[in-house]
Enzyme design. Sequence first.
Site, PDB file in Angstrom:
ATOM      1  N   CYS A 454       0.826  -1.208   0.000  1.00 29.83           N
ATOM      2  CA  CYS A 454       0.000   0.000   0.000  1.00 29.83           C
ATOM      3  C   CYS A 454       0.859   1.257   0.000  1.00 29.83           C
ATOM      4  O   CYS A 454       0.432   2.316  -0.465  1.00 29.83           O
ATOM      5  CB  CYS A 454      -0.932   0.001   1.208  1.00 29.83           C
ATOM      6  SG  CYS A 454      -0.086  -0.232   2.786  1.00 29.83           S
ATOM      7  N   HIS A 827      -0.930   0.948   7.575  1.00 33.12           N
ATOM      8  CA  HIS A 827      -1.500   0.954   6.229  1.00 33.12           C
ATOM      9  C   HIS A 827      -1.435   2.376   5.666  1.00 33.12           C
ATOM     10  O   HIS A 827      -1.500   3.353   6.416  1.00 33.12           O
ATOM     11  CB  HIS A 827      -2.963   0.489   6.287  1.00 33.12           C
ATOM     12  CG  HIS A 827      -3.651   0.465   4.954  1.00 33.12           C
ATOM     13  ND1 HIS A 827      -3.258  -0.352   3.923  1.00 33.12           N
ATOM     14  CD2 HIS A 827      -4.711   1.171   4.486  1.00 33.12           C
ATOM     15  CE1 HIS A 827      -4.052  -0.159   2.879  1.00 33.12           C
ATOM     16  NE2 HIS A 827      -4.935   0.760   3.195  1.00 33.12           N
TER      17      HIS A 827
END
Length: 996
Positions: A454, A827
């Site tokens: 990510c 993330h």
Amino acid sequence: MDKILEAVVMSSYPNNVKQGLVRCVIEAAKQPMDSEQCWSMLELSTKLYLTGDTKYKREIGKEVLEVYGHYHPEEFEEFFNVRFLLSLLQEGYGPLGKRSHYVLDYIQLGLQFVLESPSANSIFSLLRIEVLRKVCERPSPKQCAKISKLLTQHPQCIPTGQHQLLFCQQLIRCIGQFQCISEGEEEIMEFLEQVNKVSGLLQRIWRTQTSAILPSLKELFTIISSTEEQEAPSNALASVVQFVPLELMDGVIRNLTNDDSITDVQMMMAIGRMIDWVSWPLGKNIDKWIIALLKGLAAVKKFSILIEVTLSKVEKVFSKLLYPIVREGALSVLQYMLLSFQHSHEAFHLLLPHIPRLVASLKKEDSNSATSCLEQLAELIHCMFFRFSGFPDLYEPVLEAVKALPIPNEDRIKHLLGQNAWTSQKNELACFYPRLASKSETGKIGLINLGNTCYMNSIIQSLFMASDFRHSVLNLTEGNSQPLMTKLQWLFAFLEHSQRPAISPESFLSASWPPWFTPGAQQDCSEYLKYLLDRLHEEEKTGKRIYQKLKESSLMSQAVEQHYLNKTLIEKMFGGKIMTKIRCLKCLNVSSREEAFTDLSLAFPPSDRNVRGSTSILPVEEIGPQFIEPPENAGQHTGSPWIRRKAPKAGDHAAPPVLVKTLGFQEPREAANPVRGNDVGVDAAKDPLSTAGEQACAPKDSRSVPDLINYFLSPERLTAENKYHCENCASLQDAEKVAELTEGPHYLILTLLRFSFDPRTMKRKKILDNVSIPVVLKLPILVAPEETEEVCQRGKDGAVPGSGFMTVVYDLCSVVVHSGVSSESGHYYCYSRECTDTVPHGQPRDGVPKPASDKQLDFEIQWYLFNDTRVSFSSFESVSNVTSFFPKDTAYVLFYRQRAGRQSCLLREALAEAGHLHGEPSLHKDLMEAISKDNILFLQEQEKEARNRAAYISALPKSPLWWRDLDRDKDDDSSSGGCSPAAGGGGSGSFHGLVF
């Protein structure tokens, strides 16, 4: 006597009168009498018991039978013979079409009086055969319950040997066909009692004959895995599983999941129907069997089955949390389903619309069961937030619903996620990432997460949304000797023109991978961005450069033209320059060094240092630093650059200061009244939108991006161990160092240095301070005096005569957010919008800004949220408030685009001449062909997947009433008592929906 009894029973006398007469007859029956009279009385009592049209008649028949069985055993045994019982069981009793339903009750009643008789064994043998025949005929639940009651009371009648095994299998088949037609609560409770009796018989048999368990379970699996049944098997089968010893679970599950004869469709059908059993109110250990089978499927990597079943059933399981009677089991299954479904947010997101209503209902119920469920549900939700961060717009209502409930710590969350994952090898799930049927409604394309990638996805999307850079990359010609840039061009082209909802950046990842990065581990997106830009810059610089010839411009001298020709694309787009000056505090000699940069790393001031109120930090209004006064014995140097920028004395006519500002949507040419003091200048009052934005993104005690820039540009004292070696003094001296921007990049990248090394824990920790982000930023750029005068004469940029600075305006275009507490975990996702020079702004008239129209405002605030494969519409409000709602989600890397001004006009004109800014770039032939082929391939994949998915979905058991529970709760919040979710009781309709 039989005539007298019949006459009394059939008379119209009141029941109390009849009862007295019947008592007399019964007492007389206790006396000795001849065989013929006994037969007559037994025939009459049998008739009354089996065909009596009232309960009273049947009760009299029963009493008489019991008296004769007790006082006249020989006659009763002779009457209650094998031939008579066979006739009853095979032909029934009573007129054709009105056969008695009480034959089994009658036999059970009579058996107690012949147990010691010579004919007992013959009767038992008969009944062993006949009960097997009966269950093979699929009797009703009521009749099955009577058989079970008979065999439970008289186990001698239970079939033996192979017949016993067959009996168990057929009894399970009967249970599979049980249906409760009525929705009345009494009838449902009666039905549940009947099922319990039947399953209880199986338990009794299994206790004495354990060898019958596995064949019985095999039959059960055959029923629930069948794809040919017209109707789904009854949830009453759940009552069978509860009696299977748990010590057999591992072996049973292992055999099932490793049986090659069981197809995926059959297995999916079976586990889907088992999950439906969570609604069965009398089951014990059902949740354990469901979870065990799910884990067994994960062990043999049947991920496609697990995914389909989870997505199709998770909502139904969730809805059962409304009911206290099945809540515990449903919650256990729900917890495993969500905690194991870690490759995608799909399952959790299916529940998001329903969570607030369920939480409200549980709070309203106010019971121990509801409180426990709420706490466990909140823990589960926070685990999902942690695993699938980056959806603030979706999560906000859920977070609001559970905000008063306990929040688990990160260690607990990681423990739960770690122990429930399907597999520790994330690459095994790579082909199962979210299947999206079509592009996002935004028209944008997502990027597939290839295993903690990510950090790259968010950077790629931010660069893609930098439209000037994207157009330049797409316009590169073939054979440009830039392999990495070529891969980026292909990736951008697919993001622009692919029909897929998300594409894989695998090829670009392998080409741009920093060699020190650990595969599969989370990385620092800022580190990746620096490496990527440096690679692209060096590749173009050292390789074969191909530039499109820029046409001569009257505004561009040959030297300036050569200056731009010599720049790489990265330098043109992201390159700026910064001047570092060091002044010796003894001799006041100044040394300076100019360096190029592609991003500014902004450190956080120490916690005890207030940027906005401290005079030791560069005041926002005075871009040139106010250096500390030199020692009194220092000589005066009239040419010192600091003398000119010292604070003006009273009465002096000081030039208006140039401000670092956060603004609303305002033209750079608008006059702005400078804000005195040390606070950030905000022209929010001039624009209603900026006022709202500033309030949204600037909590009282938060820092702002201008604060961090001011801290970056503020003077630094070099003393003690950090003394500066002054060449003029030829020794170490106290000095001051200051940084000044001398060239603003086209795209300004700001990295907020949130990760710092903690010597106490020996780990990098994250600074979670909220930083308000201005949508428009005014940045001071140091220019030569002649340039300042030229700019002032042209009326551009807001330069101030004599200040040495001009203001360059930047629009926020991307924000990369890090969710988590460590750079090694968490993330990344990003907010982005496309900033171009064509964005309309409200024009001032007579010094008063003209408000933009609604359409213009919509255009201004249109943001997109990129979170791996998912792309959605968003807003600047969401950007501003994300940390307020999710404290671990903090802005990390910011992209600003320079508005049209003098410094940027040369580059813009050059790009425009080259065709970069007008219209979409035309791609070269090979790239267009590759995209076209992939789009055709995607359509073919969709058709194939649709066929396969249809086969899977058609195999799943249908449950049309899944959401009737929550829908009813929503529509009738005022309901009370009965079986409303708040009451937790038993209204007829709700209870029927629960069980069936």
